[in-house]
Design a protein around this motif. Structure first.
Motif, PDB file in Angstrom:
ATOM      1  N   ASP A   8       0.831  -1.201   0.000  1.00 52.25           N
ATOM      2  CA  ASP A   8       0.000   0.000   0.000  1.00 52.25           C
ATOM      3  C   ASP A   8       0.867   1.253   0.000  1.00 52.25           C
ATOM      4  O   ASP A   8       0.533   2.255  -0.619  1.00 52.25           O
ATOM      5  CB  ASP A   8      -0.914   0.019   1.233  1.00 52.25           C
ATOM      6  N   GLU A   9       1.978   1.176   0.750  1.00 55.68           N
ATOM      7  CA  GLU A   9       2.836   2.353   0.820  1.00 55.68           C
ATOM      8  C   GLU A   9       3.446   2.666  -0.543  1.00 55.68           C
ATOM      9  O   GLU A   9       3.459   3.821  -0.986  1.00 55.68           O
ATOM     10  CB  GLU A   9       3.937   2.183   1.861  1.00 55.68           C
ATOM     11  N   GLY A  29       0.762   4.094  -2.745  1.00 58.54           N
ATOM     12  CA  GLY A  29       0.478   5.477  -2.335  1.00 58.54           C
ATOM     13  C   GLY A  29       1.540   6.433  -2.834  1.00 58.54           C
ATOM     14  O   GLY A  29       1.245   7.530  -3.308  1.00 58.54           O
ATOM     15  N   ARG A  30       2.781   6.000  -2.765  1.00 53.41           N
ATOM     16  CA  ARG A  30       3.878   6.872  -3.234  1.00 53.41           C
ATOM     17  C   ARG A  30       3.776   7.123  -4.732  1.00 53.41           C
ATOM     18  O   ARG A  30       3.983   8.232  -5.200  1.00 53.41           O
ATOM     19  CB  ARG A  30       5.245   6.256  -2.900  1.00 53.41           C
ATOM     20  N   PHE A  35       0.458   9.521  -5.225  1.00 53.46           N
ATOM     21  CA  PHE A  35       0.280  10.837  -4.596  1.00 53.46           C
ATOM     22  C   PHE A  35       1.558  11.625  -4.343  1.00 53.46           C
ATOM     23  O   PHE A  35       1.526  12.850  -4.326  1.00 53.46           O
ATOM     24  CB  PHE A  35      -0.444  10.682  -3.258  1.00 53.46           C
ATOM     25  N   PHE A  36       2.677  10.957  -4.071  1.00 55.82           N
ATOM     26  CA  PHE A  36       3.864  11.684  -3.616  1.00 55.82           C
ATOM     27  C   PHE A  36       4.617  12.258  -4.808  1.00 55.82           C
ATOM     28  O   PHE A  36       4.801  11.592  -5.812  1.00 55.82           O
ATOM     29  CB  PHE A  36       4.769  10.774  -2.771  1.00 55.82           C
ATOM     30  N   ARG A  37       5.047  13.527  -4.672  1.00 57.21           N
ATOM     31  CA  ARG A  37       5.688  14.227  -5.779  1.00 57.21           C
ATOM     32  C   ARG A  37       6.967  14.914  -5.300  1.00 57.21           C
ATOM     33  O   ARG A  37       7.111  15.246  -4.134  1.00 57.21           O
ATOM     34  CB  ARG A  37       4.723  15.264  -6.362  1.00 57.21           C
ATOM     35  N   GLU A  38       7.868  15.161  -6.261  1.00 53.00           N
ATOM     36  CA  GLU A  38       9.149  15.801  -5.923  1.00 53.00           C
ATOM     37  C   GLU A  38       8.936  17.245  -5.476  1.00 53.00           C
ATOM     38  O   GLU A  38       9.542  17.703  -4.523  1.00 53.00           O
ATOM     39  CB  GLU A  38      10.076  15.794  -7.141  1.00 53.00           C
ATOM     40  N   LEU A  47       6.589  14.490   0.333  1.00 51.25           N
ATOM     41  CA  LEU A  47       5.190  14.740   0.693  1.00 51.25           C
ATOM     42  C   LEU A  47       4.302  14.640  -0.544  1.00 51.25           C
ATOM     43  O   LEU A  47       4.756  14.870  -1.667  1.00 51.25           O
ATOM     44  CB  LEU A  47       5.045  16.151   1.286  1.00 51.25           C
ATOM     45  N   PRO A  48       3.021  14.340  -0.338  1.00 56.14           N
ATOM     46  CA  PRO A  48       2.074  14.311  -1.463  1.00 56.14           C
ATOM     47  C   PRO A  48       1.566  15.715  -1.763  1.00 56.14           C
ATOM     48  O   PRO A  48       0.379  16.005  -1.650  1.00 56.14           O
ATOM     49  CB  PRO A  48       0.960  13.401  -0.949  1.00 56.14           C
ATOM     50  N   HIS A  59      -2.561   8.670   2.865  1.00 58.17           N
ATOM     51  CA  HIS A  59      -2.211   8.491   1.454  1.00 58.17           C
ATOM     52  C   HIS A  59      -1.754   7.069   1.149  1.00 58.17           C
ATOM     53  O   HIS A  59      -1.624   6.700  -0.005  1.00 58.17           O
ATOM     54  CB  HIS A  59      -1.144   9.511   1.052  1.00 58.17           C
ATOM     55  N   PHE A  60      -1.492   6.280   2.178  1.00 58.05           N
ATOM     56  CA  PHE A  60      -1.178   4.862   1.990  1.00 58.05           C
ATOM     57  C   PHE A  60      -2.426   3.998   2.240  1.00 58.05           C
ATOM     58  O   PHE A  60      -2.657   3.004   1.567  1.00 58.05           O
ATOM     59  CB  PHE A  60      -0.051   4.418   2.919  1.00 58.05           C
TER      60      PHE A  60
END
Lengths: 94, 413
Positions: free
Chosen positions: A36-37, A40-41, A44-47, B249-250, B397-398
């Motif tokens: 899931d992690e 999720g990355r 959703f996660f961005r630089e 971070l998202p 977010h996970f």
């Protein structure tokens, strides 16, 4: 960033274009196996760098094609535009 | 010195030249129990509640620029709590409850004015959306009134309900309104310093020292400092600070603009918001119309928005209020907002022990200032978020438990 150089149409006004966020994000090959992690990355996660950013744009009011832009997020200056599928340009340290 | 009628009269005898400074500029000490990075309303408020409600003595707030010069002083000052989801309703209504007592709590007039906010509906879909949200607000104990076209035309002076996108109705929150935004930062700064908090301006954090997975110190432009706990409240630079601590971070940081008109006599006694034609407007006590709308779609740290967004703000404003068409706009400015995928903030723990984060308020952080600061102070003190803050963890977010206000109420804040 008032003028954007579309790799297909040449220089056009910024209002013809839309930014669609960070470029060069690859979808995981094995979505059913990753955690899931990790999922999720990917989603959703961005630089979100303060400096050189690689991002996807579309020429909505022109050729409607997607391309990539290398841009400085502090000055909003566009360093380079290039077609989808081309390699990510190097960041020079000048 | 307490601000009071007595002190006002007393100081008038010396021509108001002897008021003490609202807060001083102390030197950075070598060690603190808690350091808050970011001296906006949320950060200063966090320090204030940590000192007042949790008895923490040795606190510093580090601010890169000056107090009131960041996003706290760059927004359109709108305050409301009529959000759709239970989690957001609890958080933003906690803030409105605190706003109502804030001026007396801080002994500083933040000019909180509950003049009422109309969220306009322009289509059948909009009417359904405000009806759904209005009933959700009822269930959460938040005041909401669903108005039809006639009621809107009667209540809002000079509005044109028969434009290209006619106004069919509105969702009214009477407890919503505005406050003077820089006074909020000043009031918290003064009240926090009275409780012993060091407010260090022109002090930028350049590095975060981590030992065995725990935050132990900060490198700043005014030297290094040892810390026990750190709260990051760096609106506009959340990703930059998170990267210093080794995590991401998202969040995407984008420019959001606002502008004000020349001052005119009182003409608009409420706050108007429209997601569909996308503009929001209110009139400040100085008489200026304060106008805002959407953010730009590209990442930027330039604190400057694109020109075409200004036209996107003005066109619906003039359509809704033809009487404003001859007003001149005086100033426009931009701030950088940290936008999350679900348009809800991130409050809570980070992968680094004793390093907490409060960020991602996107385009609507000002309204939450006291509530955000209050729940974040408890998060920093206890090391765990309380019931109000818990749904806004980074982990959502996970797990997928997003608090999706983006889809719920479009995006205008």
């Amino acid at each position: 960033m008032f003028i954007i150089n579309c790799p297909y149409c040449g220089e056009r006004d910024q209002t013809e274009f839309t930014c669609h966020g960070e470029a060069h994000i690859a979808r995981p090959d094995n979505p059913s196996e990753i955690s899931d992690e990790e999922w999720g990355r990917y989603l959703f996660f961005r630089e979100n760098p303060k400096g050189t950013h690689f991002e996807r744009w579309t020429h909505d009011h022109g050729c409607r094609r997607w391309f990539n832009v290398m841009r400085d997020t502090v000055t909003d200056q566009i360093i380079k535009t290039y077609k989808m599928g081309e390699a990510k340009p190097e960041i020079s340290n000048e | 010195m307490k601000y009071s009628l007595y002190n006002l009269v007393k100081n008038s005898f010396s021509y108001h030249e002897n008021w003490e400074k609202a807060w001083s500029s102390p030197d950075l000490k070598p060690e603190y129990d808690v350091v808050i990075v970011g001296g906006g309303g949320h950060g200063l408020g966090t320090a204030y509640y940590l000192a007042k409600e949790f008895g923490v003595k040795n606190i510093a707030v580090l601010e890169k620029g000056w107090i009131g010069g960041g996003n706290t002083g760059r927004n359109t000052t709108i305050i409301r709590s009529n959000y759709l989801w239970d989690e957001s309703a609890a958080l933003y209504n906690h803030a409105v409850n605190l706003w109502e007592g804030l001026s007396s709590e801080l002994n500083f007039n933040v000019m909180f004015s509950q003049r009422g906010l109309f969220h306009l509906a322009h289509s059948v879909h909009d009417m359904q959306e405000i009806t759904r949200r209005g009933y959700s607000n009822y269930l959460n104990g938040i005041d909401a009134e669903i108005l039809n076209q006639d009621q809107v035309a009667k209540k809002i002076p000079h509005i044109n309900v028969n434009g290209r996108y006619p106004v069919l109705g509105a969702l009214l929150q009477r407890r919503a309104g505005t406050a003077r935004h820089d006074a909020v930062a000043w009031g918290y700064a003064r009240a926090a310093e009275n409780l012993g908090v060091d407010i260090i301006q022109n002090c930028e954090v350049k590095g975060i020292d981590i030992s065995n997975g725990k935050v132990v110190g900060l490198q700043t432009t005014k030297g290094s400092v040892k810390v026990d706990k750190v709260g990051l409240v760096p609106a506009g630079h959340s990703s930059v600070l998170a990267n210093m601590a080794g995590f991401s971070l998202p969040i995407n940081s984008v420019p959001l603009q606002a502008l004000v008109s020349e001052p005119v006599k009182p003409i608009l006694d409420c706050v108007i918001m429209s997601n569909s034609v996308h503009v929001y407007v209110s009139q400040s006590d100085k008489g200026e119309l304060v106008v805002g709308a959407g953010s730009d779609a590209y990442n930027s740290y330039s604190q400057r928005g694109s020109f075409d967004m200004i036209e996107h703000m003005m066109a619906p404003l003039v359509e809704l209020f033809p009487i404003f068409s001859r007003l001149k706009m005086l100033r426009s400015w931009g701030g950088i907002v940290d936008v999350t995928p679900d348009r809800s903030p991130i409050i809570g723990k980070t992968p680094v022990k004793d390093l907490f984060i409060n960020c991602g308020w996107g385009t609507g952080g000002f309204k939450a200032t006291p509530g955000s600061a209050h729940v974040f102070a408890e998060t920093v003190f206890r090391g765990e978020p309380n019931d109000i803050a818990a749904p806004f963890s980074l982990e959502r977010h996970f797990s997928g438990a997003l608090v999706d206000e983006a889809a719920a109420a479009a995006v205008a804040h």
